[in-house]
Design a protein around this motif. Structure first.
Motif, PDB file in Angstrom:
ATOM      1  N   MET B 196     -46.677  56.414  15.663  1.00 34.51           N
ATOM      2  CA  MET B 196     -45.695  55.818  14.754  1.00 34.51           C
ATOM      3  C   MET B 196     -46.113  55.969  13.313  1.00 34.51           C
ATOM      4  O   MET B 196     -45.292  56.253  12.446  1.00 34.51           O
ATOM      5  N   CYS B 197     -47.393  55.800  13.061  1.00 36.14           N
ATOM      6  CA  CYS B 197     -47.883  55.925  11.694  1.00 36.14           C
ATOM      7  C   CYS B 197     -47.681  57.360  11.203  1.00 36.14           C
ATOM      8  O   CYS B 197     -47.141  57.587  10.115  1.00 36.14           O
ATOM      9  N   ILE B 201     -44.630  58.591   8.222  1.00 36.52           N
ATOM     10  CA  ILE B 201     -44.919  59.200   6.923  1.00 36.52           C
ATOM     11  C   ILE B 201     -44.319  60.602   6.836  1.00 36.52           C
ATOM     12  O   ILE B 201     -43.730  60.974   5.822  1.00 36.52           O
ATOM     13  N   VAL B 202     -44.434  61.354   7.936  1.00 39.23           N
ATOM     14  CA  VAL B 202     -43.894  62.711   7.904  1.00 39.23           C
ATOM     15  C   VAL B 202     -42.379  62.692   7.768  1.00 39.23           C
ATOM     16  O   VAL B 202     -41.793  63.556   7.133  1.00 39.23           O
ATOM     17  N   LYS B 227     -47.932  51.531   4.500  1.00 40.68           N
ATOM     18  CA  LYS B 227     -47.662  52.191   5.780  1.00 40.68           C
ATOM     19  C   LYS B 227     -48.544  51.628   6.888  1.00 40.68           C
ATOM     20  O   LYS B 227     -48.112  51.506   8.030  1.00 40.68           O
ATOM     21  N   LEU B 228     -49.798  51.328   6.563  1.00 39.98           N
ATOM     22  CA  LEU B 228     -50.734  50.918   7.616  1.00 39.98           C
ATOM     23  C   LEU B 228     -50.490  49.494   8.100  1.00 39.98           C
ATOM     24  O   LEU B 228     -50.529  49.225   9.300  1.00 39.98           O
ATOM     25  N   ILE B 229     -50.254  48.589   7.177  1.00 38.07           N
ATOM     26  CA  ILE B 229     -50.166  47.175   7.552  1.00 38.07           C
ATOM     27  C   ILE B 229     -49.072  46.912   8.599  1.00 38.07           C
ATOM     28  O   ILE B 229     -49.328  46.252   9.602  1.00 38.07           O
ATOM     29  N   PRO B 230     -47.849  47.444   8.426  1.00 44.35           N
ATOM     30  CA  PRO B 230     -46.829  47.159   9.442  1.00 44.35           C
ATOM     31  C   PRO B 230     -47.239  47.624  10.837  1.00 44.35           C
ATOM     32  O   PRO B 230     -47.066  46.897  11.817  1.00 44.35           O
ATOM     33  N   PHE B 231     -47.820  48.817  10.935  1.00 44.89           N
ATOM     34  CA  PHE B 231     -48.158  49.331  12.261  1.00 44.89           C
ATOM     35  C   PHE B 231     -49.402  48.650  12.818  1.00 44.89           C
ATOM     36  O   PHE B 231     -49.573  48.549  14.033  1.00 44.89           O
TER      37      PHE B 231
END
Lengths: 248, 373
Positions: B196-197, B201-202, B227-231
Motif C-alpha cells: 500500500m505504501c 506514492i507511485v 505517507k508513512l504514518i497512515p499505513f
C-alpha cells in the motif's frame, strides 16, 4: 520600462546524456508581465519551465527567480511561485473545498485565509454549487480554471502555466485568459507555454524556442513586423520550419 | 507540524474514499486469517494406501486393521497383485503401497523376523515423507505388540527395548493453527504495509500530483511522514484485529508474552517495511512496476522466512538469504512472544536487527526520493 526583473536566466542549459534539451537560454521577465513561452513539441519548453520551478536541476548556466538562486534557494523560490502542469494535478478524489484547504494549508495559509480566499475563489469561478463535489466529477474546463486558481491561492509572485488550455473549448479558454489577465493586473507575473497562436497574441511578450534554443523574443507586434507577416501563427511557422528535432 | 496535519488529513480522506482499497485493508486480512491456517496444516491425514497381501493370514489382517485404524490412512484397495496396486499409484489414486509377502505369518513366528515392502509415490514429497514415517511407526508398534503377546504366551520376559516418549513444549497438542496463525498475521501485515505504501506514492507519480507537491515548500520528511504514518496506523490496526479478533476469538490463541513488547516490535517492524515500500516507490514510475518489484521481494521473504519450512534445515546460502529478510525475524519474534512467552531479553537481537533494517531502508529511500530531478 524600468520594471523589476522577476525571472532572469543566463545561459541556462539542461543536458540528458548527449541530448541537449535546453541550450544556453537567456532571457528576462518583468513583474506583472504575461510572458508567452512558445515552441514546437520537444523544443524544450517544459524542461526549461521545470528548471525555473525547481523541479529539475540545471546542467549549467545561472538563473534567479524572484531574486533567489535556482541552485541554492529552491525552497525559497517554491514559496513564491505557483505551478500548473500539463497534467491536471489537483486531487480528483478530494472535493473542491478540500483541494483548496489542502494546498492552502501546505503553503502555510492560516485557517482564516484559507476560508476567505477559498470562498472568494469559489464565487469568482461560480463553483458554489459543486464546492463539495469531488474534483474528478467536474468538466475539464472547470478543472483547469480551478487548478489555476489553486495555484495562485497563496499569492505567488510568479505563476508557471504549462499548456494550461490544452483540450479546453474556446469559451472556457477565453475565461481562462480573463483569469490570467486578472492575475497580471494584481501584479502576478504569468509565465505560460501554449500551442495556440491566438493565445500568443494575448501575451505582453513571447519567446519562441526551436531545438532547445530561444530563436526570437519580443512583443507579438514587433515579431510580426520583424518577420513581415500578419499573425503569430506565421511567425511560428517561419521559425519552427527549420527545426531539426521531431516532435513527440 | 501543521503541514503534516494537512497531509495526514488528505491521506486518510483518500484512503477511506478508495472503494477498491478498503475491502483489501479490512476484509481480506480477516478472511485470509480464517481460511489460510485451516489449509496450511502440516499434519497429513487421508493418505491413500493400497495393500498387496500375498499372505492373507490373521497377522496380515491385524496389521491391516492397525494401519487403517490409525486414522491417517485410507485403504484404497486390498488385493494380491502388485501390478494392480501400481496402477492405483499411476492414476494418482494411491500414495503408498504396502506389500506383505507370502509366508509373512509363518516367517514371523519361525524366524522371528520378516521383511515388508513399502513403495511410496513421492510426487508430493511432504505427503510421501510423512506417510512413510507414520507407516514405519505403526509397523514398529505392531511389531512390539506381537512381541509382547509372545512374551506372555511363552512366558519369556519381554526383551528390554528403548522407549522414547516425547512431549511437545509450548504447543503440547502439536496444533498447527497455533503455530501458523501468528505467522500468517505477520505476512498479512507485511504485504499490506509494503504494497500500500509503495502503490500509494507511485499512484501520485502516475497521475502527476507528486509534481504539484514537489513545487510546494513541503519538506521531504513531511511528505514521507505524511505517507508513512497512515499505513503504519493501518498496519497496527490490522494486526490488532488479527491477533485478538481472529486469533483469540476463533483459534483461542492467547499471547503468553508481554503485549507491550510485541507492539513495540511491531511498530519498529512496520517502519522497516514501510521504508521498503517507500524505497520501491522511488525506483518505480508506474504502479505495475512497483507491484512487480514488491511482489519479487515479498515472495522471497515469504517463502524463506521460516513460515512454511524450517530455516535450520536450509542450505547455508539459503540461510544467508533468510536472515537478510525482516520477515524472518518477525515470524521468530511472534512465535516466541505468543507461543513461548519470551521476554524482551530473549528478542533483543531481533529488535536490534529490525531497527537496523528500519534505519537502512528509510535512509536509503529518503536519499533516493528527490523533489528535484
Amino acid at each position: 520600462m524600468e520594471a523589476e526583473k522577476v525571472i532572469q536566466t543566463v545561459d541556462l542549459s539542461k543536458h540528458f546524456g548527449d541530448f541537449i534539451a535546453c541550450n544556453a537560454i537567456s532571457f528576462e521577465v518583468f513583474k506583472g508581465e504575461i510572458f508567452g513561452f512558445l515552441g514546437a513539441n520537444g523544443a524544450g519548453k517544459t524542461t526549461a519551465m521545470k528548471m525555473l520551478c525547481g523541479l529539475s536541476a540545471p546542467s549549467s548556466g545561472k538563473a534567479t527567480i524572484a531574486g533567489f538562486d535556482i541552485y541554492k534557494q529552491t525552497e525559497a523560490i517554491k514559496k513564491r511561485i505557483g505551478y500548473m502542469s500539463q497534467k491536471f494535478s489537483l486531487y480528483e478524489d478530494l472535493s473542491v473545498l478540500e483541494n483548496i484547504e489542502f494546498f492552502g494549508g501546505i503553503y502555510g495559509l492560516s485557517q482564516q485565509e484559507i476560508k476567505q480566499r477559498g470562498q472568494q475563489l469559489i464565487d469568482q469561478l461560480g463553483l458554489a454549487d459543486v464546492a463539495k463535489n469531488m474534483v474528478g466529477s467536474l468538466p475539464l474546463g472547470w478543472k483547469q480554471k480551478l487548478a489555476f486558481s489553486v495555484a495562485s491561492l497563496h499569492d505567488p509572485e510568479i505563476i508557471f502555466l504549462d499548456e494550461p488550455t490544452g483540450g479546453v473549448d474556446p469559451v472556457t479558454r477565453r475565461q481562462f485568459w480573463d483569469l490570467i489577465y486578472a492575475a497580471s493586473v494584481r501584479g502576478i507575473t504569468v509565465f505560460v507555454t501554449t500551442h495556440y497562436m491566438d493565445e500568443a497574441e494575448y501575451c505582453h511578450r513571447v519567446s519562441i524556442m526551436v531545438d532547445g534554443e530561444i530563436k526570437a523574443l519580443d512583443t507579438p507586434e514587433n515579431l510580426k513586423k520583424q518577420f513581415q507577416v500578419d499573425s503569430m501563427e506565421d511567425v511560428f511557422f517561419e521559425l519552427a520550419r527549420g527545426a531539426q528535432r521531431l516532435g513527440d | 507540524m501543521r503541514t503534516l496535519i494537512f497531509l495526514l488529513k488528505k491521506e486518510f480522506k483518500q484512503i477511506f474514499r478508495n472503494k477498491a482499497l478498503l475491502p483489501i485493508i479490512f476484509i481480506a486480512p480477516i478472511m485470509q486469517l480464517i481460511i489460510l491456517p485451516l489449509a496450511a496444516d502440516f499434519e497429513i491425514k487421508n493418505i491413500n494406501i493400497s495393500f498387496v497381501d500375498h499372505d492373507r493370514s490373521s497377522f496380515s489382517q491385524q496389521l491391516y486393521q492397525k494401519i487403517v485404524g490409525s486414522g491417517y490412512f485410507k485403504a484404497i484397495s486390498y488385493g494380491s497383485s502388485y501390478q494392480d496396486a501400481m496402477q492405483h499409484i499411476e492414476k494418482e489414486e494411491s500414495d503408498i503401497i504396502l506389500e506383505i509377502p507370502e509366508g509373512f505369518e509363518r516367517q514371523l513366528i519361525r524366524e522371528n523376523k520378516q521383511d515388508l515392502f513399502v513403495a511410496i509415490n513421492a510426487i508430493n514429497g511432504v505427503k510421501a515423507g510423512l506417510g512413510g514415517s507414520y507407516l514405519n511407526q505403526i509397523i514398529a508398534n505392531y511389531n512390539q505388540d506381537i512381541r509382547a503377546e509372545w512374551g506372555l504366551i511363552k512366558g519369556n520376559p519381554q526383551q528390554a527395548g528403548l522407549q522414547v516418549s516425547s512431549y511437545f513444549w509450548f504447543n503440547p497438542h502439536m496444533n498447527y493453527q497455533v503455530f501458523m496463525v501468528p505467522a500468517i498475521l505477520v505476512l498479512l501485515v507485511t504485504m499490506i504495509s509494503t504494497y500500500m505504501c509503495a502503490l500509494n506514492i507511485v499512484k501520485e507519480k502516475e497521475i502527476g500530483t507528486i509534481e504539484q507537491i514537489n513545487v510546494t515548500p513541503i519538506k521531504k520528511y513531511q511528505f514521507i511522514l505524511g505517507k508513512l504514518i497512515p499505513f503504519w496506523l493501518i498496519g497496527i490496526f490490522i494486526f490488532t484485529i488479527g491477533l485478538f479478533g481472529i486469533g483469540y476469538l476463533i483459534y483461542g490463541i492467547v499471547p503468553l508474552g508481554n503485549l507491550l513488547t510485541l507492539y513495540a516490535y511491531l511498530s519498529l517492524y512496520l517502519i522497516a517495511m514501510l521504508g521498503l515500500g517507500l524505497l520501491i516507490s522511488t525506483v518505480s514510475n508506474t504502479q505495475q512496476q512497483a507491484m512487480s518489484v514488491a511482489f519479487f521481494f515479498i515472495m522471497i521473504f515469504m517463502l524463506m522466512s521460516g513460515l512454511f519450512t524450517s530455516i535450520d534445515s536450509m542450505p547455508n546460502w539459503a540461510k544467508a538469504i533468510a536472515y537478510c529478510s525482516p520477515v524472518t525475524y518477525f515470524i521468530d519474534v511472534i512465535r516466541m512472544l505468543v507461543l513461548k512467552g519470551s521476554t524482551f531479553n530473549d528478542i533483543k537481537v531481533h529488535f536490534a536487527i529490525t531497527a537496523g533494517f528500519a534505519v537502512l531502508l528509510n535512509v536509503w529511500a529518503l536519499y533516493k526520493y528527490k523533489k528535484t530531478s
